[in-house]
Design an enzyme around this catalytic site. Structure first.
Site, PDB file in Angstrom:
ATOM      1  N   ARG A  35      75.607  76.661  28.176  1.00  0.00           N
ATOM      2  CA  ARG A  35      76.475  75.853  29.047  1.00  0.00           C
ATOM      3  C   ARG A  35      75.911  75.672  30.451  1.00  0.00           C
ATOM      4  NH1 ARG A  35      80.372  78.841  26.328  1.00  0.00           N
ATOM      5  NH2 ARG A  35      81.276  77.618  24.634  1.00  0.00           N
TER       6      ARG A  35
ATOM      7  N   LYS B  19      65.883  57.848  48.108  1.00  0.00           N
ATOM      8  CA  LYS B  19      66.663  58.185  46.910  1.00  0.00           C
ATOM      9  C   LYS B  19      67.710  59.250  47.249  1.00  0.00           C
ATOM     10  CE  LYS B  19      66.841  59.054  42.069  1.00  0.00           C
ATOM     11  NZ  LYS B  19      66.229  59.063  40.766  1.00  0.00           N
TER      12      LYS B  19
ATOM     13  N   HIS C 229      65.203  47.054  36.575  1.00  0.00           N
ATOM     14  CA  HIS C 229      65.220  47.872  35.357  1.00  0.00           C
ATOM     15  C   HIS C 229      65.816  47.160  34.145  1.00  0.00           C
ATOM     16  CE1 HIS C 229      63.867  51.016  37.972  1.00  0.00           C
ATOM     17  NE2 HIS C 229      63.920  51.918  37.039  1.00  0.00           N
TER      18      HIS C 229
ATOM     19  N   LYS D 192      69.539  63.124  37.118  1.00  0.00           N
ATOM     20  CA  LYS D 192      69.718  62.481  35.808  1.00  0.00           C
ATOM     21  C   LYS D 192      68.767  63.137  34.821  1.00  0.00           C
ATOM     22  CE  LYS D 192      71.260  57.793  36.869  1.00  0.00           C
ATOM     23  NZ  LYS D 192      70.909  56.367  36.772  1.00  0.00           N
TER      24      LYS D 192
ATOM     25  N   ASN E  97      68.442  50.694  40.131  1.00  0.00           N
ATOM     26  CA  ASN E  97      68.056  50.037  38.878  1.00  0.00           C
ATOM     27  C   ASN E  97      67.440  48.660  39.116  1.00  0.00           C
ATOM     28  OD1 ASN E  97      69.065  52.205  37.392  1.00  0.00           O
ATOM     29  ND2 ASN E  97      71.140  51.363  37.477  1.00  0.00           N
TER      30      ASN E  97
ATOM     31  N   GLU F 272      57.612  52.239  41.536  1.00  0.00           N
ATOM     32  CA  GLU F 272      58.909  52.817  41.927  1.00  0.00           C
ATOM     33  C   GLU F 272      58.954  53.076  43.442  1.00  0.00           C
ATOM     34  OE1 GLU F 272      61.450  53.015  39.901  1.00  0.00           O
ATOM     35  OE2 GLU F 272      60.769  53.445  37.857  1.00  0.00           O
TER      36      GLU F 272
ATOM     37  N   HIS G  65      63.546  47.065  31.185  1.00  0.00           N
ATOM     38  CA  HIS G  65      63.869  47.735  29.918  1.00  0.00           C
ATOM     39  C   HIS G  65      63.747  46.784  28.743  1.00  0.00           C
ATOM     40  CE1 HIS G  65      66.242  51.400  31.646  1.00  0.00           C
ATOM     41  NE2 HIS G  65      64.942  51.593  31.618  1.00  0.00           N
TER      42      HIS G  65
ATOM     43  N   HIS H   2      56.645  52.408  31.827  1.00  0.00           N
ATOM     44  CA  HIS H   2      57.942  52.162  32.469  1.00  0.00           C
ATOM     45  C   HIS H   2      57.760  51.489  33.839  1.00  0.00           C
ATOM     46  CE1 HIS H   2      62.075  52.841  33.754  1.00  0.00           C
ATOM     47  NE2 HIS H   2      61.609  53.448  34.831  1.00  0.00           N
TER      48      HIS H   2
ATOM     49  N   GLU I 282      76.660  57.394  40.026  1.00  0.00           N
ATOM     50  CA  GLU I 282      76.423  55.966  39.853  1.00  0.00           C
ATOM     51  C   GLU I 282      77.711  55.168  39.651  1.00  0.00           C
ATOM     52  OE1 GLU I 282      72.742  54.988  37.806  1.00  0.00           O
ATOM     53  OE2 GLU I 282      73.615  53.081  37.201  1.00  0.00           O
TER      54      GLU I 282
ATOM     55  N   ARG J 104      74.401  53.726  43.786  1.00  0.00           N
ATOM     56  CA  ARG J 104      73.241  54.241  43.041  1.00  0.00           C
ATOM     57  C   ARG J 104      72.681  53.201  42.066  1.00  0.00           C
ATOM     58  NH1 ARG J 104      72.075  60.348  40.689  1.00  0.00           N
ATOM     59  NH2 ARG J 104      70.054  59.833  39.777  1.00  0.00           N
TER      60      ARG J 104
HETATM   61  P1  NAD Z   1      55.153  61.120  31.605  1.00  0.00           P
HETATM   62  O1  NAD Z   1      55.947  62.305  31.896  1.00  0.00           O
HETATM   63  O2  NAD Z   1      55.010  60.677  30.206  1.00  0.00           O
HETATM   64  O3  NAD Z   1      53.695  61.324  32.224  1.00  0.00           O
HETATM   65  C1  NAD Z   1      52.738  60.301  32.084  1.00  0.00           C
HETATM   66  C2  NAD Z   1      51.418  60.847  31.520  1.00  0.00           C
HETATM   67  O4  NAD Z   1      50.738  61.545  32.550  1.00  0.00           O
HETATM   68  C3  NAD Z   1      51.582  61.846  30.376  1.00  0.00           C
HETATM   69  O5  NAD Z   1      50.548  61.621  29.455  1.00  0.00           O
HETATM   70  C4  NAD Z   1      51.391  63.193  31.065  1.00  0.00           C
HETATM   71  O6  NAD Z   1      50.896  64.165  30.179  1.00  0.00           O
HETATM   72  C5  NAD Z   1      50.389  62.839  32.115  1.00  0.00           C
HETATM   73  N1  NAD Z   1      50.374  63.687  33.309  1.00  0.00           N
HETATM   74  C6  NAD Z   1      51.444  64.132  34.004  1.00  0.00           C
HETATM   75  N2  NAD Z   1      51.047  64.712  35.134  1.00  0.00           N
HETATM   76  C7  NAD Z   1      49.702  64.667  35.153  1.00  0.00           C
HETATM   77  C8  NAD Z   1      48.704  65.090  36.078  1.00  0.00           C
HETATM   78  N3  NAD Z   1      49.033  65.631  37.257  1.00  0.00           N
HETATM   79  N4  NAD Z   1      47.413  64.900  35.746  1.00  0.00           N
HETATM   80  C9  NAD Z   1      47.070  64.287  34.587  1.00  0.00           C
HETATM   81  N5  NAD Z   1      47.947  63.837  33.688  1.00  0.00           N
HETATM   82  C10 NAD Z   1      49.261  64.022  33.984  1.00  0.00           C
HETATM   83  O7  NAD Z   1      55.672  59.820  32.390  1.00  0.00           O
HETATM   84  P2  NAD Z   1      56.352  59.582  33.809  1.00  0.00           P
HETATM   85  O8  NAD Z   1      55.958  58.205  34.189  1.00  0.00           O
HETATM   86  O9  NAD Z   1      56.131  60.683  34.767  1.00  0.00           O
HETATM   87  O10 NAD Z   1      57.908  59.611  33.465  1.00  0.00           O
HETATM   88  C11 NAD Z   1      58.481  58.649  32.610  1.00  0.00           C
HETATM   89  C12 NAD Z   1      59.816  59.159  32.139  1.00  0.00           C
HETATM   90  O11 NAD Z   1      60.649  59.353  33.274  1.00  0.00           O
HETATM   91  C13 NAD Z   1      60.542  58.206  31.223  1.00  0.00           C
HETATM   92  O12 NAD Z   1      61.024  58.916  30.100  1.00  0.00           O
HETATM   93  C14 NAD Z   1      61.706  57.709  32.067  1.00  0.00           C
HETATM   94  O13 NAD Z   1      62.851  57.412  31.291  1.00  0.00           O
HETATM   95  C15 NAD Z   1      61.953  58.876  32.963  1.00  0.00           C
HETATM   96  N6  NAD Z   1      62.617  58.547  34.221  1.00  0.00           N
HETATM   97  C16 NAD Z   1      63.691  59.287  34.573  1.00  0.00           C
HETATM   98  C17 NAD Z   1      64.336  59.054  35.770  1.00  0.00           C
HETATM   99  C18 NAD Z   1      65.485  59.918  36.195  1.00  0.00           C
HETATM  100  O14 NAD Z   1      66.143  59.610  37.186  1.00  0.00           O
HETATM  101  N7  NAD Z   1      65.740  61.009  35.512  1.00  0.00           N
HETATM  102  C19 NAD Z   1      63.873  58.047  36.634  1.00  0.00           C
HETATM  103  C20 NAD Z   1      62.761  57.314  36.247  1.00  0.00           C
HETATM  104  C21 NAD Z   1      62.127  57.570  35.036  1.00  0.00           C
HETATM  105  N1  GLY Z   2      66.226  56.251  38.369  1.00  0.00           N
HETATM  106  C1  GLY Z   2      67.547  55.803  38.621  1.00  0.00           C
HETATM  107  C2  GLY Z   2      68.458  56.861  39.147  1.00  0.00           C
HETATM  108  O1  GLY Z   2      68.076  57.976  39.351  1.00  0.00           O
HETATM  109  O2  GLY Z   2      69.600  56.592  39.359  1.00  0.00           O
END
Ligand code: NAD
Ligand code: GLY
Length: 368
Positions: free
Chosen positions: A123, A229, A250, A145, A247, A187, A254, A268, A239, A243
């Site tokens: 939990r 942010k 997005h 998130k 997006n 971003e 998407h 992305h 949101e 917030r």
């Molecule tokens: P990711 O986590 O897949 O990383 C991208 C690639 O880089 C992967 O292959 C990873 O292994 C590699 N990598 C990571 N750090 C590295 C480093 N320092 N050196 C070498 N390689 C490295 O992708 P991302 O772009 O970081 O994140 C995308 C995800 O984030 C999506 O699932 C998206 O939905 C999510 N997201 C979430 C939020 C939120 O608010 N929670 C906001 C935006 C995106």
């Molecule tokens: N990436 C969108 C949010 O955090 O609200």
């Protein structure tokens, strides 16, 4: 060593985002206040551990922490029910208790997955974010998130679970592939486009320096993004209103990601870059935004190496109807109505409810 600190102000759940070079070196000391039992469960992926694991995990163990580690396969596929089961299984096998700490050490995939697991196991246990991609440092690690993907769509199973601390070590970005760096940069640009025209102008003048490597420009751009942010999240954690501006780009993005399979073909951040260019084009068509703004933004993206139009995606030939269909299946569509983030100009985004389907179809027809 200069370390910048941004506070995400959420009352008794407030936390700091620290940004600076080589934060991994003294991560143990910074994490310690949040792990009174001195047991850590580090969730990461193979790429991140190969590049930075020895230094990070070695430092934690030398400082006397008991460290459990779990490395997942890199990539979006790990943000799944199977991935969640593996993470929760590792936490439970290690007999995680209150007083222990989950450490998300990776990009947005690891942050979203480990944060979600921390939110539901027993939990809810505490976690910290150590984001290792630019995207994760400026966006996904901040704001709480967390989610996994479902067969029905991305990020559909999740919860809000704020970290106790975020450590954004700017040095770890040195090993990030250029394409991933650029996707994260989209971003960064988003914060200028949605609410800060002066920041966009600064990025226009300094993008090459931000992207070149560690340095004051890169650090400034990260701190500025995190502060933007944090300010929004502090006002609207769940949101309900402002917030949603995060997006920007997005819903269009998407749709592009869905059509390209949420994978390597379109990252992305690349989808968000094209999506933001489309959002400004749409705003121009509706007359809310001065003519020429979308072209300025698209030219800027192309200059730095980001795509700016669906035509920049090789072999991409869907119909406008298909793209509208993807948008209507996005989780931001409510009661069959499409909500879009549009703009009155650079730095002036707003929420448009009940966006006009016919006008969106026309936009896609012109853009594809
Ligand atoms: P990711 O986590 O897949 O990383 C991208 C690639 O880089 C992967 O292959 C990873 O292994 C590699 N990598 C990571 N750090 C590295 C480093 N320092 N050196 C070498 N390689 C490295 O992708 P991302 O772009 O970081 O994140 C995308 C995800 O984030 C999506 O699932 C998206 O939905 C999510 N997201 C979430 C939020 C939120 O608010 N929670 C906001 C935006 C995106
Ligand atoms: N990436 C969108 C949010 O955090 O609200």
């Amino acid at each position: 060593m200069t370390v910048d600190a941004v506070t995400v102000g959420l009352g008794d759940r407030s936390y700091q985002v620290l940004v600076g070079p080589d934060l991994l070196s003294d991560a143990a000391a910074r994490i310690a206040p949040f792990a009174p039992a001195r047991r850590l469960f580090v969730i990461s992926d193979h790429n991140v551990l190969r590049a930075h694991g020895a230094k990070f995990l070695g430092g934690l163990r030398q400082s006397g922490f008991a460290v459990h580690e779990l490395a997942l396969d890199p990539g979006e596929a790990s943000k799944s029910f199977a991935g969640l089961e593996r993470v929760c299984g590792a936490l439970l096998d290690g007999r995680i208790e209150r007083g222990d700490l989950v450490v998300a050490f990776g990009g947005g995939v690891i942050g979203d997955l480990a944060g979600f697991a921390a939110g539901v196991v027993k939990r809810g246990v505490d976690f910290v974010q150590i984001p290792t991609t630019l995207l994760a440092q400026v966006d996904s690690s901040v704001g709480g998130k967390t989610a996994i993907n479902a067969a029905q769509g991305k990020n559909l199973i999740g919860l809000f679970h704020q970290p106790r601390l975020v450590l954004a070590d700017t040095n770890v970005l040195s090993t990030l592939p250029r394409r991933e760096l650029l996707a994260g940069f989209a971003e960064v640009v988003k914060y200028g486009l949605l609410g800060d025209a002066a920041f966009f102008d600064w990025l226009d003048a300094h993008a090459e320096a931000v992207l070149a490597g560690p340095g004051p420009e890169r650090t400034y751009s990260i701190v500025k993004s995190v502060a933007a942010k944090a300010a929004i999240v502090a006002q609207d954690e769940r949101e309900g209103g402002i917030r949603a501006l995060l997006n920007l780009g997005h819903t269009f993005g998407h749709a592009l990601e869905a059509e390209t399979g949420f994978g390597e073909r379109l990252l992305h951040g690349e989808g968000v870059a094209i999506g933001m260019a489309l959002a400004f084009q749409f705003s121009e068509r509706l007359g809310t935004c001065p003519r020429g703004t979308a072209e300025r933004i698209a030219a800027f993206f192309r200059r730095v190496g980001l795509p700016a139009s669906p035509r920049d995606i090789p072999g991409f030939t869907p119909s406008a109807e298909t793209m509208l269909d993807h948008m209507e299946h996005d989780k931001k569509a409510q009661g069959g109505q499409l909500t879009l983030i549009l703009a009155r100009g650079i730095g002036h985004a707003f929420v448009q409810r009940n966006a006009d389907r016919a006008a969106i179809l026309d936009l896609w027809r012109a853009a594809l």
